[in-house]
Design a protein around this motif. Sequence first.
Motif, short mmCIF file in Angstrom:
data_model
loop_
_atom_site.label_atom_id
_atom_site.label_comp_id
_atom_site.label_asym_id
_atom_site.label_seq_id
_atom_site.Cartn_x
_atom_site.Cartn_y
_atom_site.Cartn_z
N ASP A 317 0.81 -1.21 0.00
CA ASP A 317 0.00 0.00 0.00
C ASP A 317 0.85 1.26 0.00
O ASP A 317 0.38 2.34 0.39
N TRP A 318 2.08 1.17 -0.46
CA TRP A 318 3.02 2.29 -0.34
C TRP A 318 2.53 3.56 -1.01
O TRP A 318 2.81 4.67 -0.54
N GLN A 319 1.77 3.43 -2.11
CA GLN A 319 1.33 4.62 -2.84
C GLN A 319 0.35 5.46 -2.03
O GLN A 319 0.21 6.66 -2.28
N ASP A 320 -0.31 4.84 -1.05
CA ASP A 320 -1.25 5.59 -0.22
C ASP A 320 -0.55 6.68 0.59
O ASP A 320 -1.18 7.64 1.04
N ALA A 321 0.74 6.51 0.82
CA ALA A 321 1.48 7.46 1.66
C ALA A 321 1.90 8.71 0.90
O ALA A 321 2.21 9.74 1.52
N PHE A 322 1.92 8.65 -0.45
CA PHE A 322 2.50 9.73 -1.23
C PHE A 322 1.41 10.50 -1.98
O PHE A 322 0.58 9.91 -2.68
N ASN A 323 1.47 11.82 -1.87
CA ASN A 323 0.52 12.66 -2.60
C ASN A 323 0.81 12.68 -4.09
O ASN A 323 -0.11 12.80 -4.91
N VAL A 324 2.10 12.57 -4.44
CA VAL A 324 2.51 12.55 -5.85
C VAL A 324 3.64 11.56 -6.00
O VAL A 324 4.55 11.51 -5.17
N VAL A 325 3.59 10.76 -7.09
CA VAL A 325 4.68 9.85 -7.44
C VAL A 325 5.07 10.12 -8.89
O VAL A 325 4.23 10.02 -9.79
N VAL A 326 6.33 10.50 -9.11
CA VAL A 326 6.83 10.76 -10.46
C VAL A 326 8.06 9.89 -10.69
O VAL A 326 9.04 9.98 -9.94
N THR A 327 7.99 9.03 -11.70
CA THR A 327 9.15 8.22 -12.09
C THR A 327 9.68 8.72 -13.44
O THR A 327 9.03 9.51 -14.12
N ASP A 328 10.86 8.23 -13.81
CA ASP A 328 11.46 8.61 -15.09
C ASP A 328 11.39 10.14 -15.28
O ASP A 328 11.00 10.65 -16.33
N ALA A 329 11.84 10.87 -14.24
CA ALA A 329 11.63 12.32 -14.19
C ALA A 329 12.66 13.10 -15.00
O ALA A 329 12.46 14.30 -15.24
N ASP A 330 13.77 12.48 -15.38
CA ASP A 330 14.81 13.16 -16.15
C ASP A 330 15.40 14.34 -15.38
O ASP A 330 15.56 15.45 -15.92
#
Length: 561
Positions: A317-330
């Motif tokens: 459930d890790w995504q519940d803790a984060f308001n925003v998740v950005v991968t491959d951000a460059d």
Amino acid sequence: MRIIHFMLQCSIPHHLFNSITMNKALNRLTSISGRAMYNVTTLPSSSRMRYQHQSSAPRDQLLKTYRELKHFVDDKFEPMFMIDPERIFAVNQTNFDRINIYGFDFDYTLAEYSTEMQEFIYYKAVDILCTKLDYPKGLHHQPYIPNFCIRGLHYDVKLGMFMKIDERHIVQLDTVYKGFEHFGPEKAMQELKHVHIPKKTMDESCFRGNYHLQQLTDIFSLPEMMLLANVVDYFNSKDLGYDPTAIFKDVEQAVRLVHTENHIYHEIQSNTEKYLAKDSLRPLIDKLLRDGKQLFLLTNSKLPTVLVGMEHILGKDWQDAFNVVVTDADKPNFFDTENRVFSVISEESPEPAVPKRGVQDLRKGAVYCGGCCKQLMKLKKWKSGEVIYFGDQIYADLQNPRYSNGWYTGAIIHELKREIDIMNQATFASNVVWIQTLERLIERMQDYGDAESKQVVAEWMTERRKVQQELKSIFNPRFGSVFRSALQSSYFSSRLCRVADVYTSSVMNLLGHQSDKILFPPRGSHPHEQLVSAGYQHDGFDSALSAMLRRFKHMDGHKPL
């Protein structure tokens, strides 16, 4: 002799010894500890010259003081205070009471990989060199040496040489290596021609794509440096001709392919327990959420690697803790590009997708890629002064957020814990005290121009070089401390302190940190400033400072400043 203890009380709380503060304390120490010795350097130059010609007593007193202090430091000295390796060190005043949004990088920030990760990257890059780039198979037999190098070193691409450079752009000539061959100062100078590196060259060395001088700054660079050393050493040992620039480019490409061809992802997926500790992040995230903080994850890593790692260290459930998740951000381009839009990505739909109307809202539970800082701040309605971002790479993670966007920044420097553990050893502390005592004694003995005094100075200089080498080798026998050169901060350390508001050895150290606390940096001491500034570097020593200044006044007639 209690003056030495007081000096250490004042200077130890900042994780690096404040050399200027120590100089001030030792300057006073060597002038008063013998009681009868005059403070020659406080006299006008004309008076000093007259005094020198009249008597050799001060010189004899210096020799006596040398013997007394040497005996004390060797046999009786003990540091009174230890540095906390889990402390958060402030470089700039950091108002955590105003910070409501905590951002994190992934690799080596939230995901604290074991040292086996560097070894995996090294051997996989060797495979790529041999199979895809036709390098000799004998490279498989070159040893991986975990502590061969330190991060922050520079590599002269054209000459194929490692070197450590200090904050004033001066090459430390005793740190120049070609493969495993140590050049030594004379040979290094013959090869380099100049000991000073121009500012333009140093600035360009901070980023990839520069094939003159390249700084290797993150933990992922350590296996790359090891591979460069082994390839150069192999070619030299076999008397094979080679182009140093071509070797650098090939090694750089091989290490890059370990990342881009998902070798790290597959390795972590297959051996997660080997590289990451189960649920290690849960206590920190729970604390930050209890404190009412908003969290975001901003990483250059791709989603599959992040999913495997975050599920292991935080839970499904890790995504519940984060308001925003950005991968491959460059990163670092993420922080400077103004109009790059976010794309939506998921485990089921790994190809980035941009809605017809664009991303109008960054939703909790979703994963995005690309984008830019301007869009992030606009869509979330965040203000720059309430954001802090933690990362381990001083250029990709910290420089642009600090200077282009006004975020607070926190550097995660894993080597810090080991270096502090070394600094807490009595041997290290006594060597630091002794070398700076020697320097004060040398300064004073030079006031006498006779042959006997010059011989004493030469002997003390030889002893100083020996202690200096011991201080270097205790961290790393080839390159010394990540943070210091012989007399200055390392270039890595100086850049770190320009872009980070705080730094610490692990993101988990935030667990013991009050989230509404204001952190203040220690007051810097310039050469012309007085010992009194040291009294504000540690809680609880105001009374000790006052008492010691009174003792100074009583013993040698100096007034407290």
